[in-house]
Design a protein around this motif. Sequence first.
Motif, short mmCIF file in Angstrom:
data_model
loop_
_atom_site.label_atom_id
_atom_site.label_comp_id
_atom_site.label_asym_id
_atom_site.label_seq_id
_atom_site.Cartn_x
_atom_site.Cartn_y
_atom_site.Cartn_z
N TYR A 1 0.81 -1.22 0.00
CA TYR A 1 0.00 0.00 0.00
C TYR A 1 0.84 1.27 0.00
CZ TYR A 1 -3.98 -3.01 0.97
OH TYR A 1 -4.95 -3.97 0.89
N ASP B 1 -7.40 2.26 -0.79
CA ASP B 1 -8.53 1.42 -0.43
C ASP B 1 -8.04 0.00 -0.10
OD1 ASP B 1 -11.26 1.02 -0.03
OD2 ASP B 1 -11.53 0.22 -2.05
N GLY B 2 -8.51 -0.55 0.98
CA GLY B 2 -8.11 -1.89 1.41
C GLY B 2 -7.10 -1.88 2.54
N ASN B 3 -6.44 -0.75 2.78
CA ASN B 3 -5.43 -0.68 3.83
C ASN B 3 -6.09 -0.27 5.15
OD1 ASN B 3 -3.15 -0.46 5.36
ND2 ASN B 3 -2.08 0.96 4.00
N ASP B 4 -6.89 -1.18 5.67
CA ASP B 4 -7.65 -0.90 6.89
C ASP B 4 -6.76 -0.67 8.11
OD1 ASP B 4 -9.96 -1.15 5.37
OD2 ASP B 4 -10.20 -3.27 5.87
N MET C 1 -7.75 2.67 -7.93
CA MET C 1 -8.23 2.48 -6.55
C MET C 1 -8.70 3.80 -5.96
SD MET C 1 -4.97 0.26 -5.20
CE MET C 1 -5.77 -0.46 -3.78
#
Length: 191
Positions: A38, A149-152, A180
């Motif tokens: 990320y 997005d997706g890197n919570d 993204m």
Amino acid sequence: MASDSVILVTPRTILRPMKLSDILSVSRAANSAAVAQYMRNRFPSPYTEADAEKWIKGLLAKERPCGFAIADPKTDEVIGGIGIELGKDVDFRSAEFGYWLGEDYWGKGIMSEVGKAFAEWVLKNIRVTSEYEAGKEFTLTRLFASVLDGNDGSRRVLEKSGFVLEGIMKRGAYKHGKVMDQWIYAITQED
């Protein structure tokens, strides 16, 4: 390590300037596909000793270093990096906030601890000047970070560090061959 070079001490880390002797520990901590997943595309993967040397020399060559080592206080080994990129022109009182942490140190609350302390330190201590108002110094009023997005995990770090979600830049980034969203977080202070 000279104690006067340490900019911050947290319960489990020290933040200090990078040094050439950090090449091996930087390349070891950064050489992970999960760490790079990320990060900006300029963050190499695999991350070699040559990459670490180039990055550290770049930091050391700057008139005003804004990137620092996150180090283990017992061993002085680098386990991550943190820094800011100062804005220009009308954005000169803002800075982009960025960080990475070696995969072995994830899930332990280290980055939230470091992120909060560093953000507070930056907003209190970093002074900037406008190229249009010579001689006048200001503190920064805003730090911001973008999270793919997706890197919570990174979103949680920012939230625990006092950053607030400002919005989502729909389809604002391109990574790993796909478009993204980017989540934009910021922390501000009054003048």
